[in-house]
Enzyme design. Structure first.
Site, PDB file in Angstrom:
ATOM      1  N   SER A 117      -8.168  -3.313  -2.449  1.00 27.87           N
ATOM      2  CA  SER A 117      -8.962  -2.104  -2.275  1.00 27.87           C
ATOM      3  C   SER A 117     -10.144  -2.063  -3.237  1.00 27.87           C
ATOM      4  O   SER A 117     -11.262  -1.717  -2.851  1.00 27.87           O
ATOM      5  CB  SER A 117      -8.085  -0.858  -2.463  1.00 27.87           C
ATOM      6  OG  SER A 117      -7.153  -0.744  -1.418  1.00 27.87           O
TER       7      SER A 117
ATOM      8  N   ARG B  20       0.838  -1.199   0.000  1.00 26.89           N
ATOM      9  CA  ARG B  20       0.000   0.000   0.000  1.00 26.89           C
ATOM     10  C   ARG B  20       0.869   1.243   0.000  1.00 26.89           C
ATOM     11  O   ARG B  20       1.061   1.915   1.017  1.00 26.89           O
ATOM     12  CB  ARG B  20      -0.960  -0.028   1.186  1.00 26.89           C
ATOM     13  CG  ARG B  20      -2.082  -1.015   0.942  1.00 26.89           C
ATOM     14  CD  ARG B  20      -3.222  -0.866   1.902  1.00 26.89           C
ATOM     15  NE  ARG B  20      -4.388  -1.578   1.383  1.00 26.89           N
ATOM     16  CZ  ARG B  20      -5.517  -1.743   2.062  1.00 26.89           C
ATOM     17  NH1 ARG B  20      -5.631  -1.250   3.266  1.00 26.89           N
ATOM     18  NH2 ARG B  20      -6.525  -2.396   1.523  1.00 26.89           N
TER      19      ARG B  20
ATOM     20  N   GLN C  83      -1.321   2.099  -6.058  1.00 29.72           N
ATOM     21  CA  GLN C  83      -2.763   2.133  -5.799  1.00 29.72           C
ATOM     22  C   GLN C  83      -3.566   1.551  -6.952  1.00 29.72           C
ATOM     23  O   GLN C  83      -4.568   0.873  -6.740  1.00 29.72           O
ATOM     24  CB  GLN C  83      -3.208   3.574  -5.540  1.00 29.72           C
ATOM     25  CG  GLN C  83      -2.756   4.116  -4.196  1.00 29.72           C
ATOM     26  CD  GLN C  83      -3.314   5.502  -3.929  1.00 29.72           C
ATOM     27  OE1 GLN C  83      -4.211   5.950  -4.632  1.00 29.72           O
ATOM     28  NE2 GLN C  83      -2.795   6.167  -2.928  1.00 29.72           N
TER      29      GLN C  83
ATOM     30  N   ASP D  91      -3.911  -2.230  -6.658  1.00 26.86           N
ATOM     31  CA  ASP D  91      -4.356  -2.778  -5.380  1.00 26.86           C
ATOM     32  C   ASP D  91      -5.724  -3.432  -5.526  1.00 26.86           C
ATOM     33  O   ASP D  91      -6.767  -2.797  -5.366  1.00 26.86           O
ATOM     34  CB  ASP D  91      -4.399  -1.669  -4.334  1.00 26.86           C
ATOM     35  CG  ASP D  91      -4.630  -2.205  -2.940  1.00 26.86           C
ATOM     36  OD1 ASP D  91      -4.827  -3.426  -2.802  1.00 26.86           O
ATOM     37  OD2 ASP D  91      -4.608  -1.410  -1.983  1.00 26.86           O
TER      38      ASP D  91
ATOM     39  N   TYR E 121      -2.278  -0.861   7.375  1.00 27.80           N
ATOM     40  CA  TYR E 121      -3.217  -1.908   7.765  1.00 27.80           C
ATOM     41  C   TYR E 121      -3.459  -1.836   9.268  1.00 27.80           C
ATOM     42  O   TYR E 121      -2.634  -1.346  10.031  1.00 27.80           O
ATOM     43  CB  TYR E 121      -2.674  -3.296   7.420  1.00 27.80           C
ATOM     44  CG  TYR E 121      -2.495  -3.544   5.953  1.00 27.80           C
ATOM     45  CD1 TYR E 121      -3.599  -3.687   5.123  1.00 27.80           C
ATOM     46  CD2 TYR E 121      -1.227  -3.638   5.384  1.00 27.80           C
ATOM     47  CE1 TYR E 121      -3.451  -3.921   3.774  1.00 27.80           C
ATOM     48  CE2 TYR E 121      -1.073  -3.872   4.031  1.00 27.80           C
ATOM     49  CZ  TYR E 121      -2.189  -4.015   3.237  1.00 27.80           C
ATOM     50  OH  TYR E 121      -2.033  -4.253   1.894  1.00 27.80           O
TER      51      TYR E 121
END
Length: 544
Positions: free
Chosen positions: A131, A120, A125, A128, A229
């Site tokens: 997500s 992350r 991004q 990911d 996290y």
């Protein structure tokens, strides 16, 4: 040129690893793309659509024999046997929970990339997948809860009586949690949320939720996230959180739990006593059911109704229940990763272990297990100041005094009042009257505009445009006056007011364009306002 194979998923998984639009991008990277026949049917993507995007439609064996195989769910034993020697597999592999899978892949001598191991960090991004899938899961969890709840989310006052709004508790404010908070809040529910990371409080409030802080003396810094996290909480925190969950369980109608800690079983948040204290007809959606569950009594993949009439949903296929959207976003994640792995766009995959992203996602390389990767620290909380190493002989610089001190402010105010008095006393009529109106309008306007909520600035701009229009008309009337000074002032007024009008309309147009689809189909594009990207605003969350 390497061949990319898009294979069909096993029964129970409606997603597919790429959409036709993703296939076009893979072809532009120089790859020869083959799609297993019928792979996208459950996601509403036809073979004809894939063929039109530049892919070849082939049988199962040929798709699995590709140089690079793209998949959603982890492969099973018979699927691993179909992989070609030296092939590269890219899928959601859960490497921290599936050592047996890593061993099986290593024995085949292939290279395996786990999309769910993307670190992350900002530049990763777009890759990911956790997500993007969690964003969909959080939204779908609210849809499932609303279906089971059978009552309004929003409060209403009707001739037939008053309907109170539903009360929703979201445990965990990661990507999935924030998506659930936003969905439930937009439906009119009263939404509360908990999370061990204090830095997410503003994110919760910004989308209409109320953040319930678990306050434990001396425990604030230990709860701050060092890698984006959630992490293991302290015993003191767990005791206070349990009290809050027990209190909320007796009061709320719907509970959505999303708490996961990487590499550990899901923490238990609601006990059997908490579930029993909820009113009949209440709904719990345990999004962590696949990892053991956050709720006592939840069963992975099942709908359970307790003796007290509480419905517990342990569905593990929430993204698959929106297969078209999920496949589009998953395909975009894959394209972003393959773009990184194909720097020359020549259809040749290149792994660079000096790159933190590529190192993190590679769990098996040429038959050698490379999991776990070196840790990547990404703090979502402000870094603490380093403690002093010892006594210092250098004095700290004194804080700089602000220029506008209370004394100077009082002096400037007195000078301004004196100037206003002199101007009013010695100026010919009607200048004093006009100047008084100007000063009063300035003061009142400053306080009125300054207290307008930010969300109302765009409608307010329309009002100021109307006022500026009146100024333009008045200045045009005065510009014909024989007095040169009046003409100059009128011309300046026309110029400045016109700039304000055109600028206001330009800004308003840009803001409205943010909520318009390019195909004219409605606001927010394919993902809605804030779609996948807005969720990234909530990236500092648990795996869910």
């Amino acid at each position: 040129m390497s061949t990319v194979g898009i294979v069909a998923e096993r029964p129970g998984e409606a997603r597919v690893s790429s959409s036709p639009s993703s296939v076009k991008k893979l072809v532009s990277l120089g790859y020869d793309v083959v799609v297993e026949r019928g792979a996208g049917v459950r996601a509403a993507f036809t073979d004809e659509a894939f063929a039109a995007a530049g892919a070849r439609i082939v049988g199962r064996d040929e798709a699995w024999a590709a140089d690079i195989v793209l998949k959603v769910a982890p492969p099973v034993e018979d699927e691993i046997a179909l992989l070609a020697d030296g092939a590269t597999l890219i899928a959601i592999l859960s490497p921290g929970l599936r050592p047996d899978l890593l061993a099986a892949l290593s024995q085949r001598g292939i290279t395996a990339l786990a999309l769910d191991a993307v670190p992350r960090i900002s530049r990763a991004q777009s890759m990911d997948v956790l997500s993007s899938m969690a964003n969909i899961s959080g939204y779908r969890a609210v849809v499932e809860a609303a279906h089971e709840f059978g009552r309004f989310f929003t409060g209403q006052v009707t001739a037939a009586g008053k309907v109170p709004p539903a009360k929703v508790l979201v445990a965990g404010a990661g990507v999935a949690g924030l998506a659930a908070i936003g969905a439930a809040s937009s439906m009119g529910a009263i939404v509360r949320a908990t999370d061990p990371r204090p830095e997410v409080a503003d994110q919760v409030r910004s989308i209409g939720g109320e953040y319930l802080a678990v306050e434990v003396a001396g425990d604030e810094k230990s709860m701050q996230s060092a890698d984006g996290y959630a992490k293991q909480t302290s015993d003191a925190y767990d005791r206070r959180a349990a009290e809050i969950y027990s209190e909320q369980a007796r009061e709320v109608d719907i509970v959505i739990t999303t708490a996961l800690i990487p590499g550990r079983p899901a923490p238990k948040l609601l006990t059997a006593e908490d579930v029993a204290s909820m009113r009949p007809g209440s709904v719990i959606v345990d999004m962590a059911a696949a990892q053991g569950g956050n709720v006592a009594g939840s069963v992975a993949g099942e709908r359970v109704v307790t003796d007290g009439g509480v419905i517990i949903l342990g569905y593990t296929d929430l993204p698959s229940r929106l297969p078209t959207q999920s496949s589009q976003l998953y395909g975009n994640n894959l394209v972003s990763l393959l773009t990184l792995l194909t720097p020359h766009k020549d259809g040749r995959l290149t792994l660079d272990f000096d790159d933190v992203v590529q190192r993190s996602v590679t769990v098996v390389r040429d038959g050698r297990t490379t999991w776990p990767p070196p840790p990547v620290q990404v703090s979502a909380a402000p870094a603490a100041a380093a403690p002093a190493a010892g006594p210092s002989t250098v004095a700290a610089p004194a804080p700089k005094e602000p220029w506008l001190t209370p004394t100077r402010k009082a002096v400037l105010t007195a000078v301004g009042l004196a100037a206003l008095f002199l101007l009013t006393a010695f100026s010919p009529d009607p200048i004093p009257r006009h100047f008084t109106v100007l000063v009063l309008a300035t003061v009142i306007g400053f306080y009125v505009i300054g207290n307008v909520h930010h969300a109302l600035h765009t409608p307010l701009m329309s009002v100021t445009n109307a006022i500026s229009g009146i100024i333009v008309v008045g200045a045009i009337v005065q510009i014909t006056t024989p007095d040169l000074t009046v003409q100059v002032l009128a011309a300046v007024a026309v110029l400045v007011a016109s700039i304000n009008i055109f600028g206001g309309f330009a800004v308003t147009r840009r803001m409205l364009a943010m909520f318009s689809r390019s195909d004219g189909g409605g606001p927010g594009g394919s993902g809605g306002p804030g779609g996948p990207k807005s969720s990234a605003a909530g990236r500092g969350g648990a795996r869910r």
